[in-house]
Design a protein around this motif. Structure first.
Motif, PDB file in Angstrom:
ATOM      1  N   THR A  10       0.828  -1.204   0.000  1.00 36.27           N
ATOM      2  CA  THR A  10       0.000   0.000   0.000  1.00 36.27           C
ATOM      3  C   THR A  10       0.863   1.255   0.000  1.00 36.27           C
ATOM      4  OG1 THR A  10      -1.748  -1.169   1.210  1.00 36.27           O
ATOM      5  CG2 THR A  10      -1.835   1.233   1.211  1.00 36.27           C
ATOM      6  N   THR A  14       1.132   4.029  -2.956  1.00 33.53           N
ATOM      7  CA  THR A  14       0.917   5.449  -2.678  1.00 33.53           C
ATOM      8  C   THR A  14       2.092   6.290  -3.177  1.00 33.53           C
ATOM      9  OG1 THR A  14      -0.345   4.843  -0.703  1.00 33.53           O
ATOM     10  CG2 THR A  14       0.389   7.128  -0.883  1.00 33.53           C
ATOM     11  N   TRP A  60      -4.762   8.299 -12.038  1.00 33.66           N
ATOM     12  CA  TRP A  60      -5.950   8.537 -11.214  1.00 33.66           C
ATOM     13  C   TRP A  60      -7.010   7.461 -11.422  1.00 33.66           C
ATOM     14  CZ3 TRP A  60      -7.083  11.479  -7.159  1.00 33.66           C
ATOM     15  CH2 TRP A  60      -6.205  12.513  -6.828  1.00 33.66           C
ATOM     16  N   PHE A  63      -5.904   4.521  -9.437  1.00 28.84           N
ATOM     17  CA  PHE A  63      -6.132   4.766  -8.012  1.00 28.84           C
ATOM     18  C   PHE A  63      -7.608   4.560  -7.650  1.00 28.84           C
ATOM     19  CE2 PHE A  63      -7.287   7.732  -4.590  1.00 28.84           C
ATOM     20  CZ  PHE A  63      -6.437   7.284  -3.588  1.00 28.84           C
ATOM     21  N   LEU A  64      -8.504   5.140  -8.437  1.00 30.01           N
ATOM     22  CA  LEU A  64      -9.939   4.999  -8.175  1.00 30.01           C
ATOM     23  C   LEU A  64     -10.393   3.559  -8.374  1.00 30.01           C
ATOM     24  CD1 LEU A  64     -11.259   8.262  -9.883  1.00 30.01           C
ATOM     25  CD2 LEU A  64     -10.921   7.832  -7.445  1.00 30.01           C
ATOM     26  N   ASP A  65      -9.816   2.892  -9.369  1.00 28.90           N
ATOM     27  CA  ASP A  65     -10.148   1.491  -9.622  1.00 28.90           C
ATOM     28  C   ASP A  65      -9.760   0.624  -8.430  1.00 28.90           C
ATOM     29  OD1 ASP A  65     -10.807  -0.811 -11.517  1.00 28.90           O
ATOM     30  OD2 ASP A  65      -8.715  -1.250 -11.023  1.00 28.90           O
ATOM     31  N   SER A  66      -8.574   0.855  -7.882  1.00 28.31           N
ATOM     32  CA  SER A  66      -8.122   0.091  -6.716  1.00 28.31           C
ATOM     33  C   SER A  66      -8.995   0.382  -5.505  1.00 28.31           C
ATOM     34  CB  SER A  66      -6.661   0.427  -6.406  1.00 28.31           C
ATOM     35  OG  SER A  66      -5.835   0.139  -7.505  1.00 28.31           O
ATOM     36  N   PHE A  67      -9.397   1.642  -5.348  1.00 26.80           N
ATOM     37  CA  PHE A  67     -10.244   2.013  -4.210  1.00 26.80           C
ATOM     38  C   PHE A  67     -11.595   1.313  -4.285  1.00 26.80           C
ATOM     39  CE2 PHE A  67     -13.567   4.758  -2.428  1.00 26.80           C
ATOM     40  CZ  PHE A  67     -13.123   4.853  -1.117  1.00 26.80           C
ATOM     41  N   VAL A  68     -12.182   1.270  -5.474  1.00 25.50           N
ATOM     42  CA  VAL A  68     -13.508   0.662  -5.624  1.00 25.50           C
ATOM     43  C   VAL A  68     -13.452  -0.845  -5.449  1.00 25.50           C
ATOM     44  CG1 VAL A  68     -15.391   0.237  -7.252  1.00 25.50           C
ATOM     45  CG2 VAL A  68     -14.407   2.526  -7.053  1.00 25.50           C
ATOM     46  N   GLN A  71     -11.309  -1.448  -1.589  1.00 25.38           N
ATOM     47  CA  GLN A  71     -11.826  -0.824  -0.378  1.00 25.38           C
ATOM     48  C   GLN A  71     -13.347  -0.806  -0.313  1.00 25.38           C
ATOM     49  OE1 GLN A  71      -9.776  -0.024   1.976  1.00 25.38           O
ATOM     50  NE2 GLN A  71      -7.889  -0.335   0.815  1.00 25.38           N
ATOM     51  N   SER A  72     -14.002  -0.599  -1.457  1.00 20.72           N
ATOM     52  CA  SER A  72     -15.465  -0.448  -1.452  1.00 20.72           C
ATOM     53  C   SER A  72     -16.109  -1.268  -2.562  1.00 20.72           C
ATOM     54  CB  SER A  72     -15.832   1.031  -1.610  1.00 20.72           C
ATOM     55  OG  SER A  72     -15.279   1.801  -0.582  1.00 20.72           O
ATOM     56  N   LYS A 266      -1.478  -4.412  -8.901  1.00 18.65           N
ATOM     57  CA  LYS A 266      -1.743  -2.985  -9.037  1.00 18.65           C
ATOM     58  C   LYS A 266      -0.472  -2.157  -8.862  1.00 18.65           C
ATOM     59  CE  LYS A 266      -6.177  -2.799  -9.817  1.00 18.65           C
ATOM     60  NZ  LYS A 266      -6.694  -2.237 -11.087  1.00 18.65           N
TER      61      LYS A 266
END
Length: 310
Positions: A10, A14, A60, A63-68, A71-72, A266
């Motif tokens: 992680t 980052t 970006w 990043f958003l793909d990994s978050f969705v 994480q969510s 990732k």
């Protein structure tokens, strides 16, 4: 142990995210300022600016793909999937094909061949690159069409067969299904860049043999241009190969539901848009000088702040 590895990955992800934003943002900012100052600059810089902007967007999206997805996962609705996949396809396509366009541009500007067709293409290199980019848009539209179709079919089947949320196994199969076409489409620009690399090597070998009759081991300007172009293309091919293998790992881990391997994939995928732009800065004389100027200014500013504090 898994928790430690997850934290390390992680942190690396980052760092790559910030390095990629800084590197690509720096290239885009410097090139735009140069365009505003000079109103005109070499064609290669146009492609480099477009590449930096597309890489910025790609970082970006990753990043958003990994978050969705990590994480969510509850946010994975039809519209979210369609938006993420479309954004991923567009940014990834532009990132790869603008880098490939630079390889083509270097080939026709630097390589030396007496073939009539090559000489004609060499004179119209800008048109050749633009036509290549336009033709690549057909692959982009086809890829987006196939993935949206798969998303709609999967959502329909999920609503019909499952009433209590998404099934992880079916989602793994779906993810693998929409990822395979993307993997196939990414092989096309890799092949084009590989051909450009081989032709540059052949041209350099031919030029060196010719120059041996006129000079005694001295490197001329064209030899140095060949070497610089080859270094840039080699860096692109190596990072591109890493990028492609990371996509393969990501697809294979979806079925195993292995979050650690998925995060590792990732991290390695993020290397391509982040590190490759840093290589461009180091290889580009103007960008390297601007970077040194910025670092000197930061060093001066830090010393001044320390002086005022003391």
């Amino acid at each position: 142990m898994r928790a430690v590895l997850h934290s390390i990955l992680t942190i690396i992800f980052t760092l790559e995210f910030f390095i990629g934003n800084l590197g690509n943002g720096f290239i885009a900012l410097v090139q735009c300022m140069e365009l505003r100052k000079r109103r005109k600059f070499p064609s290669a810089d146009h492609f480099l600016t477009a590449l930096a902007i597309s890489r910025f967007a790609l970082i970006w999206v990753l990043f958003l793909d990994s978050f969705v997805f990590i994480q969510s996962p509850l946010l994975m609705t039809r519209n979210t999937l369609r938006l993420i996949q479309t954004a991923w396809n567009i940014s990834n396509h532009c990132s790869i094909w603008f880098a490939t366009s630079l390889s083509i541009f270097y080939l026709f500007k630097i390589a030396i061949f007496s073939n009539y067709l090559f000489l004609y293409l060499k004179q119209t290199v800008k048109r050749v690159v633009l036509v290549t980019l336009l033709l690549s848009m057909l692959l982009l539209f086809l890829n987006i069409f196939l993935e949206i179709k798969h998303i709609d079919v999967w959502i329909y089947e999920t609503k019909r067969n499952i009433t209590n949320g998404l099934n992880s196994n079916s989602f793994s199969e779906f993810s693998r299904l929409i990822s395979i076409p993307s993997l196939m489409f990414t092989l096309v620009p890799f092949g084009v860049s590989l051909i450009a690399f081989l032709l540059l090597i052949f041209s350099l070998t031919k030029h060196v043999r010719k120059m041996q009759y006129y000079t005694k081991g001295c490197k001329d300007v064209r030899t140095m241009a060949h070497t610089t172009a080859l270094q840039t293309v080699v860096a692109f091919l190596l990072l591109y190969a890493t990028f492609f293998l990371s996509l393969v790992v990501e697809v294979s881990t979806l079925e195993m539901d292995e979050s650690l391997m998925f995060l590792f994939a990732k991290v390695t995928i993020m290397i391509f848009p982040s590190i490759h732009s840093c290589i461009f800065i180091l290889k580009h004389n103007k960008l390297r000088q601007d970077l040194l100027s910025v670092l000197k200014w930061l060093q001066y500013w830090c010393k001044r702040v320390k002086t005022l504090d003391s």
